[in-house]
Design an enzyme around this catalytic site. Structure first.
Site, PDB file in Angstrom:
ATOM      1  N   CYS A  96     -66.477 -55.238 -41.205  1.00 21.94           N
ATOM      2  CA  CYS A  96     -67.526 -56.017 -40.567  1.00 21.94           C
ATOM      3  C   CYS A  96     -68.508 -55.134 -39.789  1.00 21.94           C
ATOM      4  O   CYS A  96     -69.205 -54.328 -40.396  1.00 21.94           O
ATOM      5  CB  CYS A  96     -66.899 -57.103 -39.689  1.00 21.94           C
ATOM      6  SG  CYS A  96     -68.037 -58.448 -39.348  1.00 21.94           S
ATOM      7  N   HIS A 196     -62.731 -60.042 -42.928  1.00 26.88           N
ATOM      8  CA  HIS A 196     -61.735 -59.989 -41.858  1.00 26.88           C
ATOM      9  C   HIS A 196     -60.797 -61.166 -42.062  1.00 26.88           C
ATOM     10  O   HIS A 196     -60.765 -61.749 -43.127  1.00 26.88           O
ATOM     11  CB  HIS A 196     -62.424 -59.984 -40.496  1.00 26.88           C
ATOM     12  CG  HIS A 196     -63.095 -61.269 -40.145  1.00 26.88           C
ATOM     13  ND1 HIS A 196     -64.438 -61.481 -40.315  1.00 26.88           N
ATOM     14  CD2 HIS A 196     -62.603 -62.421 -39.646  1.00 26.88           C
ATOM     15  CE1 HIS A 196     -64.752 -62.701 -39.926  1.00 26.88           C
ATOM     16  NE2 HIS A 196     -63.656 -63.305 -39.518  1.00 26.88           N
TER      17      HIS A 196
END
Lengths: 240, 451
Positions: A96, A196
């Site tokens: 991310c 994630h």
């Protein structure tokens, strides 16, 4: 097996927004269950890293303000060491916000955040909503095509440079930019991804593969009934 | 005389209730569909004005506490129920506005809806408790939410009293240089944690960026902090818990200092998080004109609040229901459970519907490690049951872990497997709680939750 996995967590107190410690917890446990040692170091703002002292570098996601501080610090204090570590085959896993800092830069709100340049990619903000949702991709990390499941939530759109290889092909979800059907980046043992959830609890096979790549070993399987069920759960959440 | 849209929405609510369902949102959605400005119009019927309560954790309980104290002091209240705290939940509640003179509206409001609803209701008071990471897929980042709250409180300066938690730096900053602020906080250092929890979110000064130094941490990033860079520090609270004795699941005894004097509150709700809720509610109720003794007595008589520590007997066993929905809240529930004697029987239901947050990452930010070595048996349910089970495995829970997505069947498994004479602790996420309540009502062991 007498090996030890030496992990360095980059900016763990700033880059942890999507439960990134779950990734570390899974690496730690899966080493422990196999009798592999596990060492966890951390390097934060103003701290240098020893390129030869770690087998796996991990960086997660953060809020915009923290990410900006991290970007500048990482270029100033860790860039060279990360290049040396990657060159000798250490695994770099960036998720991310960490992924967005692996490349040339991140254009964020009129400001250009510097990247460490381990791979050739650029991230920009474009008009349009954040790309949010369950996601699944097909990736090959040298052991045949496998599916990675996760959750993505990013405002930035990432574009890979010519010749740069994505981590995988999007099966469900948005991926790097919501347009080209690819997700993440993969060069040598450097891996970046938007997924994630956290990533490794949803994909125990990937945790094992990273340990293998980091240590140059082949792992024996564990009883992964619960891990497999969780993986299936994440896949079905992504519509697969 | 009710307007046509109000009358129709009330009729819809009556029809839904007759089917035995809650009816907390559909009438409001219907009303707002017919009349987008209905909240503004109906809000003017509240002769005693409106109070808005928001926080990541504790808004339902705090709002209930304020209403309990006001009602004890003879003030009629209108409020939203069952955690239905977005636009339509407030609209549904306002269907009852205007039935009593000097009536006060007490509304818990979703963090992201606070600005809009404040604009419509022109509240006399804002009660703001805490900001933790929660549902990042819906709210975005915490800093952005704090910025929007900052704009709101600046805009409301002089028009809304502010009741703010001094111990949460993000919330305390909202009252800097503002008129009409009452702060509340905890001042019992015997409760301090040894270090910042992982779920701590606001660790850096928003003015200068330095990490705060803490002389006491009570939960998450709540505590006594000071910025070594610019010197900004926790404001001194007017309403403070000077001494807190936690008694596990049975509640706590709190010595509270207020501008109206000191009092001892026997709080029947467990955990330090409910002490914070009680402090916020006391500060709010005193600010609204309630007497200190009404605050003491009203809080001592608090019954269970929807899904926030309810006890329900099922098949002869005590089932204690504790909502979990984000890391900071879950940590406080887990910390409270570990104060209980003996090995715990648990039922955990993890859903990923929109009201829960589609992203279930948060379970890895909560300290389920607190349960390692403390569990007799655990059953995981909900739409993401398998991922909850895996979280417990990596948290070091070595007791049997059952997994069954089907709520009713998994609850039966948990009840059957629990140790003789021991309670079952049920920890559902928000929509799992709604399903659980429907299920228990259907079995005739719990009342419908609209009342």
């Amino acid at each position: 097996m007498a090996a030890t996995l030496r992990v360095c967590s980059l900016y763990p107190e700033l880059m942890n927004i999507y439960a990134d410690r779950g990734n570390i917890a899974v690496l730690r446990a899966r080493c422990a269950w196999r009798g592999i040692g596990f060492e966890l170091a951390r390097a934060s703002v103003g701290e240098t890293v020893d390129a030869g002292a770690h087998d796996l570098f991990y960086m997660g996601g953060g809020q915009d303000r923290d990410q900006a501080a991290v970007a500048r610090d990482m270029v100033a204090t860790k860039r060279e060491a990360l290049h040396r570590a990657a060159a000798r085959g250490a695994v770099v896993l960036a998720v991310c916000g960490g992924y967005q800092l692996l490349g040339a830069g991140y254009e964020l709100g009129g400001e250009e955040l510097p990247g460490v340049g381990l791979v050739d990619l650029r991230t920009v903000r474009e008009p349009g909503p954040r790309l949010i949702g369950n996601c699944a991709i097909e990736a090959d990390l040298g052991s045949g095509p496998r599916v990675i499941a996760g959750f993505e939530n990013h405002g930035g759109r990432t574009y890979l440079g010519e010749g740069e290889r994505p981590l995988g092909r999007v099966l469900s979800g948005h991926g790097n930019n919501g347009k080209d059907g690819f997700e993440g980046v993969h060069r040598g043992n450097v891996i970046g991804t938007y997924l994630h959830g956290p990533l490794l609890p949803k994909n125990a096979w990937l945790a094992d593969r990273l340990i293998e790549l980091a240590l140059g070993v082949e792992l024996q399987p564990l009883d992964d009934a619960m891990e497999d069920a969780a993986h299936e759960s994440a896949l079905s959440a992504a519509g697969l | 005389m009710a307007s046509p849209s109000t009358a129709l929405a009330r009729a819809l609510r009556g029809a839904i209730r007759a089917t035995g369902r809650g009816g907390t949102t559909a009438p409001g959605r219907f009303l707002l569909g017919m009349e987008p400005e209905a909240i503004r119009r109906l809000g003017r019927r509240l002769a005693g004005g409106a109070v808005l309560v928001s926080a990541t954790n504790g808004k339902t309980t705090t709002a209930s506490m304020i209403a309990a104290v006001l009602e004890r002091s003879g003030t009629a209240t209108v409020r939203n129920r069952a955690g239905s705290n977005m636009h339509w939940g407030v609209a549904t509640a306002l269907l009852d506005a205007g039935r009593a003179p000097d009536e006060v509206g007490i509304f818990e409001v979703d963090e992201a809806w606070l600005g809009r609803i404040a604009d419509e209701l022109d509240p006399r008071m804002l009660v703001l408790g805490n900001l933790f990471r929660d549902q990042l897929d819906r709210y975005g980042e915490l800093e952005g939410l704090a910025d929007r709250w900052g704009e709101l409180t600046a805009e409301r300066a002089g028009r809304s009293q502010l009741v703010l938690c001094a111990d949460d730096p993000l919330v305390a900053d909202l009252g800097r240089d503002q008129p009409g602020v009452t702060y509340f906080g905890v001042e019992d250092h015997t409760l301090a944690l040894p270090e910042l929890q992982h779920a701590a979110d606001s660790k850096h000064c928003r003015r200068c960026g330095h990490p705060y130094e803490y002389s006491a941490i009570y939960m998450g990033h709540l505590g006594h902090y000071r910025c070594p860079g610019c010197g900004r520090e926790r404001p001194a609270p007017e309403v403070a818990a000077e001494r807190v004795v936690l008694r596990g699941m049975s509640g706590s005894r709190v010595t509270v200092r207020t501008p109206a004097g000191r009092t001892e509150i026997e709080l029947p709700l467990p955990g330090l998080y409910n002490v914070y809720n009680a402090l916020g509610a006391s500060a709010a109720a005193l600010g609204l004109g309630a007497a200190l003794d009404d605050a003491r007595a009203g809080l001592a008589a608090m019954g269970a609040v929807f899904g926030r520590v309810e006890h329900i007997a099922v098949d002869g066993r005590d089932v204690a229901i504790l909502l979990v929905k984000n890391p900071a809240g879950a940590n406080e529930v887990l910390r409270t459970l570990t104060l209980e004697e003996g090995a715990l029987d648990l039922w955990l239901a993890l859903n990923d519907r929109i009201a829960d947050g589609r992203d279930v990452s948060w379970i890895w930010d909560a300290d389920f490690e607190l349960l390692a070595g403390r569990v007799h048996r655990v059953t995981c349910s909900g739409t993401r049951a398998e991922e909850m089970a895996l979280r417990l495995k990596y948290a070091g829970v070595d007791a049997p872990i059952e997994t069954d997505r089907e709520l009713g069947r998994s609850l039966d498994t948990a009840l059957a497997g629990a140790a003789d004479g021991r309670p079952l602790y049920a920890l559902p996420t928000y929509t799992a709680l709604l399903e659980l309540r429907d299920l228990l009502a259907g079995r005739g062991v719990a009342p419908r939750w609209s009342e």
